[in-house]
Write a protein that holds these residues in place. Sequence first.
Motif, mmCIF file in Angstrom:
data_model
loop_
_atom_site.group_PDB
_atom_site.id
_atom_site.type_symbol
_atom_site.label_atom_id
_atom_site.label_comp_id
_atom_site.label_asym_id
_atom_site.label_seq_id
_atom_site.Cartn_x
_atom_site.Cartn_y
_atom_site.Cartn_z
ATOM 1 N N GLY A 281 -94.436 -23.585 33.043
ATOM 2 C CA GLY A 281 -93.901 -23.993 31.748
ATOM 3 C C GLY A 281 -92.774 -23.075 31.301
ATOM 4 O O GLY A 281 -91.707 -23.522 30.862
ATOM 5 N N LEU A 282 -93.000 -21.754 31.436
ATOM 6 C CA LEU A 282 -91.974 -20.771 31.081
ATOM 7 C C LEU A 282 -90.744 -20.944 31.969
ATOM 8 O O LEU A 282 -89.597 -20.905 31.494
ATOM 9 C CB LEU A 282 -92.554 -19.366 31.240
ATOM 10 N N LYS A 283 -90.983 -21.156 33.250
ATOM 11 C CA LYS A 283 -89.880 -21.273 34.211
ATOM 12 C C LYS A 283 -89.005 -22.481 33.898
ATOM 13 O O LYS A 283 -87.774 -22.382 33.883
ATOM 14 C CB LYS A 283 -90.455 -21.375 35.620
ATOM 15 N N TYR A 284 -89.628 -23.640 33.645
ATOM 16 C CA TYR A 284 -88.854 -24.868 33.435
ATOM 17 C C TYR A 284 -88.198 -24.906 32.055
ATOM 18 O O TYR A 284 -87.180 -25.572 31.877
ATOM 19 C CB TYR A 284 -89.741 -26.092 33.634
ATOM 20 N N ILE A 285 -88.768 -24.216 31.086
ATOM 21 C CA ILE A 285 -88.200 -24.247 29.741
ATOM 22 C C ILE A 285 -87.113 -23.197 29.561
ATOM 23 O O ILE A 285 -86.097 -23.433 28.910
ATOM 24 C CB ILE A 285 -89.313 -24.046 28.682
ATOM 25 N N LYS A 286 -87.316 -22.024 30.167
ATOM 26 C CA LYS A 286 -86.434 -20.895 29.882
ATOM 27 C C LYS A 286 -85.449 -20.540 30.991
ATOM 28 O O LYS A 286 -84.357 -20.045 30.710
ATOM 29 C CB LYS A 286 -87.294 -19.645 29.589
ATOM 30 N N THR A 287 -85.836 -20.733 32.251
ATOM 31 C CA THR A 287 -85.044 -20.132 33.323
ATOM 32 C C THR A 287 -84.413 -21.132 34.292
ATOM 33 O O THR A 287 -83.583 -20.736 35.104
ATOM 34 C CB THR A 287 -85.910 -19.155 34.147
ATOM 35 N N LEU A 288 -84.785 -22.412 34.261
ATOM 36 C CA LEU A 288 -84.221 -23.402 35.168
ATOM 37 C C LEU A 288 -83.583 -24.552 34.393
ATOM 38 O O LEU A 288 -83.974 -24.837 33.254
ATOM 39 C CB LEU A 288 -85.309 -23.973 36.092
ATOM 40 N N GLN A 289 -82.597 -25.193 35.027
ATOM 41 C CA GLN A 289 -82.055 -26.411 34.438
ATOM 42 C C GLN A 289 -83.127 -27.492 34.408
ATOM 43 O O GLN A 289 -84.015 -27.514 35.252
ATOM 44 C CB GLN A 289 -80.866 -26.901 35.259
ATOM 45 N N ARG A 290 -83.015 -28.356 33.430
ATOM 46 C CA ARG A 290 -84.010 -29.424 33.303
ATOM 47 C C ARG A 290 -83.939 -30.340 34.526
ATOM 48 O O ARG A 290 -82.873 -30.849 34.862
ATOM 49 C CB ARG A 290 -83.745 -30.232 32.044
#
Length: 431
Positions: A281-290
């Motif tokens: 969740g943190l990775k997809y919301i904060k660090t990766l493009q959607r």
Amino acid sequence: MAIWATLFLETWKRVNASIQYDWDVIDYEKDELPRPEFYGTTLRVSLITLKKEIVFPFREKLVKIFISVAIVLVSIGIVLVTVGALLLFPENLQVIYKNVARFLTDFENHKTETQFEDSLILKAYLFDFINFYSALIYLMFSGGRSCENNCNDDACRERCIQQGRGLTLLTIQLAIIFIGKQLIGQIQEILIPWLMSKWNKAKSALDRESLEKKYADSGRKNKEIPQWIEDDHLAGSSDSIRTEYEEMVIQFGFLALFGVAFPLSPLFAWINNATEIRSDGLKYIKTLQRPVGYQAQDLGMWEKIMNIVSFIAVLTNAVIIAFHSRWMENQFKKYTGDDENRLLVARLVFVLAFEHLVFIIKLMFAYMIPDVPNKVRIAIERERYLSRLVLEGESPVLDEYWSDKKDDSSLFSEKGSLLLPHRFTKKFKSQ
């Protein structure tokens, strides 16, 4: 563990049926559009639409599949022969093989994205099966024999044999996988995207100043930098979804195939997965493009792979119990004595009886547990019934409406829960 695998998959089928209904993708694969990369070579009249359509003849596709299968088998053979290189350079081989797998899948010219993904997943998993499970399968069948060959005295050989038969080597390997590797994997999944995000922000700091000035002087009501521009500096997530599925299915294989050798493995798998939900969740919301969203009817090839693994698990669990459990060995010796040949026969008979019994139990559970929950089945039939009434120009009778409003035949309440017709509500509450 083998029966758990069946219960897990049957439960998932019921969850999948609910998700299919909620997202209206029950018949998605029937209406799926062709891939942009698909090309046809022949025109023919469709027997369904009676219009001309471009197709890729089955005979030509069969030739491509045969070529693809041959190359895949040769590639896997090379991996098996060079198992030493696999242990030394697994990442390099994995990158090479997966590039070959993608090239071959493109070469096969699949019409839809679902067919393309299923073929690519199958090829990739064949490599993963050899890469991740070959060492444990070797330990399962060899026991302490490799250790025994390096001994110079009888005491050392006896220790090696007891170590192999006592599941020690398998237990150590599984402990490393479920404790050490999963922990390192979680740190990598969180830390690497976070560092990449920081690095990208640092690189774009100068651009950010000019962008802030640009939007401040733009005269727009909202003078902040748009979110899509902020996201443009994040790392891409093109293959991350497939990688997440791959990790889960590989973990499922470790549990189903070898979990009996390390009984704490389900606990550590559960801890890892509960943590990964949050870290992803943190990775997809904060660090990766959607990631781009794609429709799918179900798990596709992943579900088929897990079903096959669950059947293989019956055999591996039987072998581990029969050939590596000292308690089982002592039970066998009560009837066979110290005769090694009779002991081997007893073990093989146990494996045969065990796998037949568990297969029967698995098939019973698979038959007894419906793939579609009763409420979803009723809702699907209800939709078909209402569609038929519309086609026939009729309306439902008053007691067939599902809500309190007489002009509303919605299948869901305002909160999103599935409604039942008035005449059935009390019946299902009593059940």
